[in-house]
Design a protein around this motif. Structure first.
Motif, PDB file in Angstrom:
ATOM      1  N   PHE A  89       2.423  15.032 -11.886  1.00 52.96           N
ATOM      2  CA  PHE A  89       3.064  13.799 -11.402  1.00 52.96           C
ATOM      3  C   PHE A  89       3.608  13.978  -9.992  1.00 52.96           C
ATOM      4  O   PHE A  89       3.577  13.042  -9.184  1.00 52.96           O
ATOM      5  N   TYR A  90       4.091  15.160  -9.682  1.00 53.06           N
ATOM      6  CA  TYR A  90       4.553  15.446  -8.324  1.00 53.06           C
ATOM      7  C   TYR A  90       3.413  15.243  -7.322  1.00 53.06           C
ATOM      8  O   TYR A  90       3.602  14.601  -6.271  1.00 53.06           O
ATOM      9  N   CYS A  91       2.234  15.778  -7.658  1.00 55.58           N
ATOM     10  CA  CYS A  91       1.069  15.640  -6.769  1.00 55.58           C
ATOM     11  C   CYS A  91       0.640  14.187  -6.632  1.00 55.58           C
ATOM     12  O   CYS A  91       0.380  13.697  -5.522  1.00 55.58           O
ATOM     13  N   PHE A  92       0.574  13.480  -7.768  1.00 60.99           N
ATOM     14  CA  PHE A  92       0.199  12.072  -7.719  1.00 60.99           C
ATOM     15  C   PHE A  92       1.241  11.259  -6.954  1.00 60.99           C
ATOM     16  O   PHE A  92       0.907  10.330  -6.205  1.00 60.99           O
ATOM     17  N   GLY A  93       2.523  11.610  -7.150  1.00 63.00           N
ATOM     18  CA  GLY A  93       3.591  10.899  -6.456  1.00 63.00           C
ATOM     19  C   GLY A  93       3.524  11.076  -4.957  1.00 63.00           C
ATOM     20  O   GLY A  93       3.808  10.145  -4.197  1.00 63.00           O
ATOM     21  N   LYS A  94       3.141  12.284  -4.518  1.00 64.24           N
ATOM     22  CA  LYS A  94       3.021  12.539  -3.086  1.00 64.24           C
ATOM     23  C   LYS A  94       1.896  11.719  -2.459  1.00 64.24           C
ATOM     24  O   LYS A  94       1.987  11.290  -1.310  1.00 64.24           O
ATOM     25  N   VAL A  95       0.832  11.501  -3.243  1.00 63.53           N
ATOM     26  CA  VAL A  95      -0.326  10.774  -2.710  1.00 63.53           C
ATOM     27  C   VAL A  95      -0.147   9.263  -2.844  1.00 63.53           C
ATOM     28  O   VAL A  95      -0.400   8.499  -1.903  1.00 63.53           O
ATOM     29  N   PHE A  96       0.290   8.823  -4.038  1.00 59.40           N
ATOM     30  CA  PHE A  96       0.321   7.380  -4.336  1.00 59.40           C
ATOM     31  C   PHE A  96       1.728   6.801  -4.388  1.00 59.40           C
ATOM     32  O   PHE A  96       1.890   5.590  -4.545  1.00 59.40           O
ATOM     33  N   GLY A  97       2.739   7.663  -4.293  1.00 60.96           N
ATOM     34  CA  GLY A  97       4.106   7.186  -4.392  1.00 60.96           C
ATOM     35  C   GLY A  97       4.625   7.265  -5.820  1.00 60.96           C
ATOM     36  O   GLY A  97       3.850   7.190  -6.782  1.00 60.96           O
ATOM     37  N   VAL A  98       5.935   7.407  -5.962  1.00 59.59           N
ATOM     38  CA  VAL A  98       6.560   7.479  -7.285  1.00 59.59           C
ATOM     39  C   VAL A  98       6.830   6.059  -7.762  1.00 59.59           C
ATOM     40  O   VAL A  98       7.658   5.352  -7.195  1.00 59.59           O
ATOM     41  N   SER A  99       6.111   5.654  -8.793  1.00 59.24           N
ATOM     42  CA  SER A  99       6.238   4.284  -9.290  1.00 59.24           C
ATOM     43  C   SER A  99       5.733   4.200 -10.719  1.00 59.24           C
ATOM     44  O   SER A  99       5.143   5.149 -11.250  1.00 59.24           O
ATOM     45  N   VAL A 100       5.963   3.054 -11.340  1.00 60.47           N
ATOM     46  CA  VAL A 100       5.435   2.799 -12.678  1.00 60.47           C
ATOM     47  C   VAL A 100       3.905   2.854 -12.657  1.00 60.47           C
ATOM     48  O   VAL A 100       3.273   3.333 -13.601  1.00 60.47           O
ATOM     49  N   ASP A 101       3.311   2.364 -11.574  1.00 63.66           N
ATOM     50  CA  ASP A 101       1.853   2.394 -11.441  1.00 63.66           C
ATOM     51  C   ASP A 101       1.330   3.825 -11.555  1.00 63.66           C
ATOM     52  O   ASP A 101       0.355   4.095 -12.264  1.00 63.66           O
ATOM     53  N   THR A 102       1.991   4.748 -10.865  1.00 62.75           N
ATOM     54  CA  THR A 102       1.558   6.145 -10.884  1.00 62.75           C
ATOM     55  C   THR A 102       1.762   6.757 -12.258  1.00 62.75           C
ATOM     56  O   THR A 102       0.911   7.493 -12.753  1.00 62.75           O
ATOM     57  N   LEU A 103       2.907   6.467 -12.870  1.00 63.57           N
ATOM     58  CA  LEU A 103       3.176   6.962 -14.225  1.00 63.57           C
ATOM     59  C   LEU A 103       2.097   6.498 -15.200  1.00 63.57           C
ATOM     60  O   LEU A 103       1.551   7.292 -15.975  1.00 63.57           O
TER      61      LEU A 103
END
Length: 376
Positions: free
Chosen positions: A74-88
């Motif tokens: 999730f850290y990696c995805f958050g860095k690329v796409f931002g921390v959001s419900v969408d990413t979760l």
């Protein structure tokens, strides 16, 4: 070839295409719908989701009483796409899809048949941990489902071609599994015992290449293991407290532990078994009487895993066991059922179509229930 033969051949081809298209359509539609409905539920975070967001601002060796693999993802995805419900939502559903893919590939490696692969994939979707618990609030377990499916695929791949590279890959899979969920450590132990009990596959264990597996596994999991040893209370305290739940029942703790484990096993497997029995009614006795190397290995892995779980419960004086705590072991259960069908040589016309319809109805009904419950 006569016109009748031509017609039969065309009908058979169409049926084959349909039996492949329907499950693909179901899997794609389900995970897309799961993603969209999670977005529609809004920004209210469940406890596991809130933990992911809270820990997403730093990359650490450990974060608390759960292993870090899903946090790292999730850290990696958050860095690329931002921390959001969408990413979760995207990460969770993508990880569940990966679980389906690797379990299907594991089935194809052993049985080679499309039906066997789809039985395992559809069976996975019918597990309550997948269609219900995961849609509510699981994160680390979701990562562990994918890790187990990947481990089973690599195991089948290694059995087919026992090269040093595949042994190394199995070690990496085992290390990642431990980083996904601590109780995954039981699975490699159960696997070794199950393979040793199978004469035709014993050679996979009695080889120097197994040292490569162990070494790679230690390299992958080693840094976090060091963190666990250095923060033992943080890593294990909360889990042990939950498992030692107070109870007014005066029955011996061993009996309570056995009952809790048995009840959780039934809750994890009964629904999948019921769906399977409906589709293959009339052939159940033949299917469960059939056996092969891989039905025995997977079956033993499941049984040995549950025995080891029970031993651990007794060792830590645990009197509570929730289905979600042992759900990762049941990723192998649909694979076991698929191998049973393959070993029996049973061919039920339209079985995959029926299984797709039943599983589809089940998972979409509960997806709607979870969505509706989120507004209450």
């Amino acid at each position: 070839m006569t016109d009748t033969a031509d017609g039969s051949y065309v009908s058979a081809r169409r049926a084959t295409r349909l039996s492949t298209l329907l499950p693909i359509l179901l899997v794609a539609t389900y995970f897309t719908a799961s993603f969209i409905l999670r977005l529609l539920r809004g920004g209210d975070l469940a406890s596991d989701e809130a933990q992911q967001v809270a820990f997403s601002h730093a990359l650490q060796l450990g974060y608390g009483d759960q292993p870090p693999l899903y946090n790292w993802l999730f850290y990696c995805f958050g860095k690329v796409f931002g921390v959001s419900v969408d990413t979760l939502a995207f990460l969770k559903n993508a990880t569940l899809l990966v679980s389906c893919i690797f379990l299907g590939l594991a089935a194809r490696k052993v049985a080679r048949g499309r039906d066997t692969a789809w039985i395992s994939v559809l069976g996975l979707l019918s597990l309550p941990a997948i269609f219900l618990l995961s849609q509510r609030d699981l994160t680390h377990s979701v990562g562990a489902f994918a890790a187990v499916a990947f481990f089973l695929y690599v195991l089948a791949r290694m059995a087919e071609r026992p090269s040093v590279g595949n042994y190394a890959l199995l070690g990496a899979a085992a290390g990642m599994g431990f980083l996904a969920k601590y109780n995954f450590a039981i699975i490699p132990v159960a696997t070794v015992i199950a393979l040793l009990l199978e004469p035709g596959l014993r050679r996979l264990v009695l080889t120097w290449r197994l040292a490569v597996t162990i070494a790679v596994g230690l390299v992958v999991a080693g840094p976090h293991v060091y963190w666990v040893v250095s923060h033992l209370d943080t890593a294990t305290g909360d889990t042990l407290t939950k498992m030692r739940a107070a109870t007014s029942n005066e029955a011996p703790s061993q009996l309570r532990a056995a009952w809790q484990l048995l009840a959780s096993i039934v809750k994890c497997s009964a629904l999948t078994l019921a769906v399977f029995a409906v589709v293959y009614r009339g052939h159940i006795r033949t299917i469960f009487a059939a056996t092969s190397e891989w039905t025995r290995v997977i079956g033993r892995m499941l049984v040995i895993s549950m025995i080891l779980v029970f031993v651990i419960m007794l060792a830590v004086d645990a009197t509570l066991m929730r289905p979600k705590w042992i759900s990762i072991f049941f990723v192998a259960f649909p694979l076991y059922l698929a191998f049973k069908v393959d070993a029996a040589g049973v061919h039920v016309p339209g079985a995959i179509g029926k299984l797709t319809v039943l599983v589809g109805a089940l998972i979409f009904v509960f997806l709607g229930v979870v969505f509706a419950a989120s507004f209450h």
